[in-house]
Design an enzyme around this catalytic site. Structure first.
Site, mmCIF file in Angstrom:
data_model
loop_
_atom_site.group_PDB
_atom_site.id
_atom_site.type_symbol
_atom_site.label_atom_id
_atom_site.label_comp_id
_atom_site.label_asym_id
_atom_site.label_seq_id
_atom_site.Cartn_x
_atom_site.Cartn_y
_atom_site.Cartn_z
ATOM 1 N N CYS A 52 0.835 -1.218 0.000
ATOM 2 C CA CYS A 52 0.000 0.000 0.000
ATOM 3 C C CYS A 52 0.864 1.261 0.000
ATOM 4 O O CYS A 52 0.442 2.306 -0.494
ATOM 5 C CB CYS A 52 -0.930 0.052 1.199
ATOM 6 S SG CYS A 52 -1.076 -1.420 2.177
ATOM 7 N N ASP A 84 -2.713 -2.240 7.492
ATOM 8 C CA ASP A 84 -3.648 -3.125 8.198
ATOM 9 C C ASP A 84 -3.523 -4.575 7.753
ATOM 10 O O ASP A 84 -3.846 -5.494 8.499
ATOM 11 C CB ASP A 84 -5.080 -2.654 7.974
ATOM 12 C CG ASP A 84 -5.378 -1.432 8.814
ATOM 13 O OD1 ASP A 84 -4.428 -0.787 9.263
ATOM 14 O OD2 ASP A 84 -6.558 -1.127 9.022
ATOM 15 N N CYS A 125 -2.672 3.903 2.501
ATOM 16 C CA CYS A 125 -3.351 2.822 3.207
ATOM 17 C C CYS A 125 -4.485 3.389 4.065
ATOM 18 O O CYS A 125 -4.685 4.591 4.134
ATOM 19 C CB CYS A 125 -2.324 2.072 4.050
ATOM 20 S SG CYS A 125 -2.859 0.475 4.671
ATOM 21 N N ASP A 126 -5.192 2.500 4.747
ATOM 22 C CA ASP A 126 -6.439 2.871 5.426
ATOM 23 C C ASP A 126 -6.339 4.084 6.352
ATOM 24 O O ASP A 126 -7.211 4.948 6.348
ATOM 25 C CB ASP A 126 -6.937 1.696 6.274
ATOM 26 C CG ASP A 126 -7.194 0.457 5.443
ATOM 27 O OD1 ASP A 126 -6.839 0.437 4.258
ATOM 28 O OD2 ASP A 126 -7.752 -0.496 6.004
ATOM 29 N N LYS A 127 -5.304 4.112 7.192
ATOM 30 C CA LYS A 127 -5.247 5.166 8.213
ATOM 31 C C LYS A 127 -4.515 6.399 7.736
ATOM 32 O O LYS A 127 -4.615 7.470 8.343
ATOM 33 C CB LYS A 127 -4.564 4.642 9.489
ATOM 34 C CG LYS A 127 -5.141 3.367 10.030
ATOM 35 C CD LYS A 127 -6.611 3.504 10.313
ATOM 36 C CE LYS A 127 -7.259 2.179 10.669
ATOM 37 N NZ LYS A 127 -7.202 1.150 9.629
ATOM 38 N N CYS A 197 -5.327 -2.077 -1.192
ATOM 39 C CA CYS A 197 -6.209 -3.230 -1.388
ATOM 40 C C CYS A 197 -7.337 -2.896 -2.357
ATOM 41 O O CYS A 197 -7.976 -1.856 -2.248
ATOM 42 C CB CYS A 197 -6.780 -3.673 -0.058
ATOM 43 S SG CYS A 197 -5.509 -4.192 1.089
ATOM 44 N N GLU A 449 -9.371 -4.464 13.920
ATOM 45 C CA GLU A 449 -10.317 -4.957 12.916
ATOM 46 C C GLU A 449 -10.464 -6.464 13.049
ATOM 47 O O GLU A 449 -9.479 -7.163 13.235
ATOM 48 C CB GLU A 449 -9.799 -4.652 11.510
ATOM 49 C CG GLU A 449 -9.926 -3.214 11.134
ATOM 50 C CD GLU A 449 -9.436 -2.956 9.713
ATOM 51 O OE1 GLU A 449 -8.858 -3.876 9.099
ATOM 52 O OE2 GLU A 449 -9.646 -1.839 9.243
ATOM 53 N N SER A 475 -12.897 -4.748 9.029
ATOM 54 C CA SER A 475 -12.133 -4.315 7.866
ATOM 55 C C SER A 475 -13.093 -3.891 6.768
ATOM 56 O O SER A 475 -14.236 -4.351 6.702
ATOM 57 C CB SER A 475 -11.293 -5.496 7.388
ATOM 58 O OG SER A 475 -11.209 -5.496 5.989
HETATM 59 FE FE1 FES Z 1 -3.120 -1.069 3.128
HETATM 60 FE FE2 FES Z 1 -5.299 -2.530 2.537
HETATM 61 S S1 FES Z 1 -3.764 -2.961 4.032
HETATM 62 S S2 FES Z 1 -4.692 -0.617 1.757
#
Ligand code: FES
Length: 561
Positions: A52, A84, A125-127, A197, A449, A475
């Site tokens: 990511c 994540d 990435c997510d955060k 992802c 998650e 997630s």
């Molecule tokens: Fe980084 Fe899904 S773990 S975008």
């Protein structure tokens, strides 16, 4: 150079009282001419250890080039980042959500401490995205975000794969429905290279909704990480940044109440991640915008789910490029009256102006986005629930495929890991409501998650036969009948702490009720025996987090009294 453009950095470059700072700037290679220019901090969450973020430092170099070409000084710095996909179990996952606030803090720290006139965050990435958005809202200096881009799909034996395929392969392994060779084959081929992802999981949810909020250039969420358009976007940032500085367009001019509504409308229309709720509650608080769980439910009530995207649908984010990208989807929603067109964006134009040249969705040829007249679900998939199990709220993800009501017997897991153990022993059965507790913001800590339990449930073929509730998170890749963010959390003595195996639980997604069928008297008796657990950490970053974090219904912010 007008004083407006370098109003912060001139403290270092123009005032005679700062010779050391100026000497350092010469030391890093700036020229006398550069001392007159605006300085833009380029915050990269890049690092080599996960897909990511692995390419973000490279993208930052292109951003810097665009900044320099437009007469400003670009200076790259780095923040932390946690993927994540790699924060294994509670031990690692506890650090994930806290990383959002550390990213916000670190961007705020560098931009203020180094007197940057503007900031560009390169995030993947997510955060990373909500962390950077919180920072932009706090700083309120001209700035924007560049999304690192979605990943391409992997392939094994003709099957398209992504990160969730790897998790679900584990469930199949437990169920004995996958050979060792194919298990390894899936793992080795699920992730083909750089990018976030690939479904409408949290990263793509945040990326597309921050584009709808006006905080990125158009198409930032559409271009895959390895697409030529991503590099071009990075270079084009320079011209846009110059406009923002010249017109003094600041994040809070963009992050208005209407812009939050636009962002969350896109989340609902696209079937985005539950995490978006947590993050937009926090970002709104950082921007001093009144935006609550009730507002989110109102948006859900009026926004149909129209995207057949993973995790509950068929398609990946990379497929959205071919149908006109996120701007085409936004244009459709705007024309149908679901988006506000008069919100300012980082192009210096409004949403409506940006969308004027966007392509139109072709409903004859593409099957990813459904018309509003025949949606996948007439209202949003994210539902805010209340009840004696969640007096301060909980969040369900109901796409309609699972049904809208689940009644079953509690199977209590005091930790995420117990779910995997029970599945492996065959103790989780049809009709169970799996209760996973002690996973909240303070109790987890860090509100981990439940990716592995949900994927394992799916892989074990229990999909729509069981439901799951937790004071942790889910997630963005989760599907199935799941309710998370249960507040108050178990650590704070919420009712979820008092549930026992065999208790009857109703999840009613029509009336948005989460009910434990245990009398108030019995709950009062059980409460007498309950004792708050010792905090898992008393010192260090998680010790600080446990002391400061607010509830999930308050966005898990950490900077409020
Ligand atoms: Fe980084 Fe899904 S773990 S975008």
């Amino acid at each position: 150079m007008s004083e407006q453009l370098n109003k912060f950095s001139r403290t270092l470059t123009q005032e005679v009282t700062n010779p050391a700072a100026k000497a350092m700037l010469y030391g890093v290679g700036l020229t006398k001419e550069d001392m007159q220019k605006a300085q833009v901090g380029i915050a990269s969450t890049g690092y080599e250890g996960n897909t990511c973020n692995m390419h973000l430092n490279g993208l930052s170099v292109h951003v810097k080039k665009g900044i320099q070409e437009n007469g400003m000084v670009g200076l790259i710095f780095h923040t932390i980042g946690v993927s994540d996909g790699m924060t294994n179990g509670n031990d690692g996952m506890s650090y994930s959500l806290p990383s959002r606030d550390l990213i916000a803090d670190s961007i705020e720290n560098v931009v203020c401490g180094q007197w940057y006139d503007g900031v560009i965050a390169v995030v993947g990435c997510d955060k990373n995205m909500p962390g950077a958005m919180i920072a932009l809202a706090r700083l309120n200096r001209p700035g924007m975000l560049v999304y690192g881009g979605t990943i391409r799909t992997g392939e094994y034996k003709g099957q398209k794969l992504d990160i969730i395929s790897a998790f679900e392969a584990l469930g199949k392994k437990f169920a004995g429905t996958i050979s060792d060779e194919d298990y390894e084959g899936v793992i080795q081929n699920a992730i083909p290279g750089a990018g976030a992802c690939g479904g409408m999981y949290t990263a793509n949810t945040m990326a597309s909704s921050m584009e709808a909020m006006g905080l990125t250039l158009p198409n930032s969420s559409t271009y895959p990480a390895t697409h030529e358009g991503k590099k071009a976007e990075c270079i084009a940032i320079g011209a846009a940044m110059k406009i923002l500085l010249e017109k003094n367009i600041c994040p809070r001019d963009i992050m208005t109440r209407k812009a939050f509504e636009n962002a969350m409308t896109l989340v609902m229309a696209l079937g985005g991640s539950t995490n978006a709720v947590l993050h937009y509650l926090a970002i709104a608080r950082a921007a001093d915008v009144e935006f609550t769980l009730k507002d989110i439910q109102d948006i859900s009530d009026r926004t149909p789910l129209i995207a057949d995207l993973k995790p509950s649908g068929k398609y990946y984010m990379e497929d959205v490029l071919a149908i006109g990208g996120v701007p085409a989807i936004m244009k459709y929603l705007y024309k149908q009256g679901l988006l506000h067109g008069d919100c300012m964006t980082v192009t210096g134009k409004t949403i409506a102006e940006n969308l004027a040249d966007a392509p139109d969705l072709n409903f004859d040829t593409q099957k990813i986005i459904f018309p509003l007249s025949t949606p996948l679900k007439p209202t949003g998939h994210l539902q805010v629930m209340y009840g004696n199990l969640a007096t301060m709220g909980a969040l369900a993800k109901i796409t309609g495929k699972e049904g809208e009501r689940f009644e079953g017997m509690a199977k209590v897991c005091d930790r995420e890991e117990e779910v995997i153990e029970y599945i492996a022993k065959g103790e989780i059965k049809e009709g169970h409501v799996i209760v996973i507790r002690n996973e909240g913001p303070k109790g987890g800590p860090g509100m981990p998650e439940m990716l592995k339990p949900t994927s394992a449930v799916m892989g074990a073929g229990l999909g729509n036969k069981v439901a799951m509730i937790t004071d942790g998170r889910f997630s963005g890749g989760t599907h199935g009948f799941v309710v998370g963010h249960v507040t108050p959390e178990a650590y704070m003595g919420g009712t979820i702490a008092l549930v026992k195996d065999g208790d009857k639980i109703t999840i009613d997604a029509v009336n948005n009720v989460l009910h434990l069928h245990v009398s108030d008297e019995e709950l009062a008796e059980r409460r007498k025996e309950w004792k708050q657990p010792e905090p898992a950490f008393k010192k260090g970053t998680l010790g600080k987090y446990i002391r400061n974090v607010k509830s999930a219904s308050e966005g898990c912010v950490t900077d409020e009294a």
